[in-house]
Scaffold this active site. Structure first.
Site, PDB file in Angstrom:
ATOM      1  N   GLU A 180       0.844  -1.198   0.000  1.00 27.68           N
ATOM      2  CA  GLU A 180       0.000   0.000   0.000  1.00 27.68           C
ATOM      3  C   GLU A 180       0.885   1.258   0.000  1.00 27.68           C
ATOM      4  O   GLU A 180       1.942   1.267   0.625  1.00 27.68           O
ATOM      5  CB  GLU A 180      -0.846  -0.057   1.286  1.00 27.68           C
ATOM      6  CG  GLU A 180      -1.793   1.100   1.524  1.00 27.68           C
ATOM      7  CD  GLU A 180      -2.590   0.911   2.837  1.00 27.68           C
ATOM      8  OE1 GLU A 180      -2.290  -0.048   3.599  1.00 27.68           O
ATOM      9  OE2 GLU A 180      -3.505   1.718   3.088  1.00 27.68           O
ATOM     10  N   LYS A 234      -9.305   2.959  -2.014  1.00 26.98           N
ATOM     11  CA  LYS A 234      -9.634   2.278  -0.749  1.00 26.98           C
ATOM     12  C   LYS A 234     -10.935   2.820  -0.164  1.00 26.98           C
ATOM     13  O   LYS A 234     -11.086   4.033   0.034  1.00 26.98           O
ATOM     14  CB  LYS A 234      -8.472   2.496   0.230  1.00 26.98           C
ATOM     15  CG  LYS A 234      -8.556   1.726   1.528  1.00 26.98           C
ATOM     16  CD  LYS A 234      -7.262   1.966   2.332  1.00 26.98           C
ATOM     17  CE  LYS A 234      -7.216   1.158   3.616  1.00 26.98           C
ATOM     18  NZ  LYS A 234      -5.946   1.406   4.366  1.00 26.98           N
ATOM     19  N   CYS A 282      -5.643  -3.283   2.280  1.00 28.05           N
ATOM     20  CA  CYS A 282      -5.460  -3.318   3.736  1.00 28.05           C
ATOM     21  C   CYS A 282      -6.781  -3.478   4.504  1.00 28.05           C
ATOM     22  O   CYS A 282      -7.384  -4.546   4.450  1.00 28.05           O
ATOM     23  CB  CYS A 282      -4.698  -2.064   4.172  1.00 28.05           C
ATOM     24  SG  CYS A 282      -3.847  -2.266   5.779  1.00 28.05           S
TER      25      CYS A 282
END
Lengths: 284, 284
Positions: free
Chosen positions: A42, A114, A147
């Protein structure tokens, strides 16, 4: 059968040049190992622990003019390896996104923003509002998420339902205390996500402590039964994991003569809208 | 703070008397350990590996005339312990259900019929079509589900959203091969279910091989962070696990200053209806 690789990298906030070099080096190693796809962490270009939103803004670039994505395109073309990695994206309205791209020899195939932001990311980034992409590639169907997204079973399930054989997940997993001998809960959640959906999940974490934050490590490739095929990697040092994966295995959801992981769902009984905030935090 | 207990029992198909005695003994031990709630295995009265549906039918009883539930009521009254266990239920239209009851000193508080049936259960039982109960007790809010149900994250999530602090899960986990050193995937899924929802999950498996089927063991009590507070128990032998649980911890879903496991959900983006069967089993 395709070699899937994940690269656990040493990164540093603000050191774009060093970070891009670490990524290039890892992609080279993955290509040498015959990887058809390699996952990078990330925010692989910018680093993670920003002093403030302005620092992140200074490191963010639009997806269509990102030196990071240009580098990955060059690398993908040279190595014929698909690259999935996180980058710091400057959006069209100057919002910042914690994004990941899937790049192959033809260029950027998908950008994902995200949707579930972690901790102080909420002060820096705008959450994405689109579903994870599922990109149809010669090696198989590859989903992308980032994540904390992985910790929402709805998100993983939805991506599996939409046909992903593999979820490629760039992460930055901050270290947290855990009982002795226990595998990190983040790893357990990734394993469970693979197992309940019968998919591969390939996670690339980072290393090198940054402004007081250290990382779990724990990069892994979990198979459709949930057991790690490679990893979890040790914390504190770079790692390149690469393992043969038969992505077609993820197309058959049968687990015995009578059960099928997806067909067994009782979707008519599932409700996503039941959250009663009044049941919680009564004592806040 | 309440002591939660799970009893991994040695059971035998058809030996109702012996099975009830094993359950009574375990509830007695749990009460001695101060348990406020004890979980018993799935199909705790009948055993599991039926030769045919007729054998199961011969062992099934209606919930309102079940000697098993009557015994649990007596035990709950005598010990002031809440009992959650599996029983073989004869339904009102003579269907068979793989059910679990929550019984306290006042009697049967809830009956749940397993909604996700495992393997040959499909030839014996009718799947339930109601949600898991969430029973409000002095010790906290207790949800009930059974074995394979736990492997559907939607089912666990929905029960957490409806307010469960603890999910009590009677199971019969058939043993399956796994890589050396790996915790069974069933245990990993239970841990992940606890962690992503910030709830306790208490699982009671059985032991004693039955008609060629042996069991994982692995009974456990997972805390809201997903790590086992007790267990996983070893396979092949009875076990009673008991541990202090602060069920109120499950009411606070905050995991840091900016994140809340349930409030962070992007329910507007979640879809349960995306399953495209045509993407799977093309080569069957």
């Amino acid at each position: 059968v395709t070699v899937i690789a994940v690269a656990q990298l040493s990164l540093a906030v603000g050191d774009t040049e060093g970070n891009l070099a670490a990524a290039a080096d890892a992609v080279g190693q993955a290509a040498e190992a015959g990887a058809g796809l390699v996952v990078l962490p990330e925010l692989c270009d910018s680093g993670y622990v920003f002093a403030d939103p302005a620092e992140a803004r200074g490191l963010a670039r639009p997806a269509d003019r990102s030196p990071t994505l240009r580098q990955w395109h060059d690398l993908a073309r040279a190595s014929q390896t698909v690259i999935v990695g996180g980058f710091c994206e400057l959006g069209p309205d100057r919002q910042l996104f914690n994004s990941a791209a899937l790049v192959d020899a033809s260029g950027t195939r998908a950008v994902y923003r995200k949707a579930h932001l972690w901790d102080k990311e909420k002060q820096v980034f705008t959450p994405g509002d689109g579903p994870p992409p599922v990109v149809i590639l010669p090696i198989g169907r590859v989903g992308v998420m980032i994540c904390y997204d992985l910790e929402f079973p709805e998100w993983v399930r939805q991506t599996a339902l939409r046909g992903a054989d593999l979820i490629a997940a760039p992460v930055n997993w901050p270290a947290a205390p855990r009982p002795p001998g226990e595998r990190p809960a983040e790893v357990v959640k990734a394993q469970a996500g693979a197992a309940v959906n019968g998919i591969y999940i390939a996670v690339a974490d980072r290393c090198s402590a940054e402004r007081g934050v250290s990382w779990i490590g724990g990069s892994l490739i979990a198979g459709p039964d949930g057991y790690p095929l490679a990893g979890p990697a040790a914390a504190g040092q770079p790692a390149l994991l690469a393992v043969d994966c038969d992505l077609a295995r993820a197309r058959d959801k049968r687990i015995n003569a009578n059960n099928d992981l997806l067909a067994d769902r009782r979707a008519d009984l599932y409700r996503a809208d039941l959250y009663r905030a009044d049941l919680y935090r009564a004592d806040r």
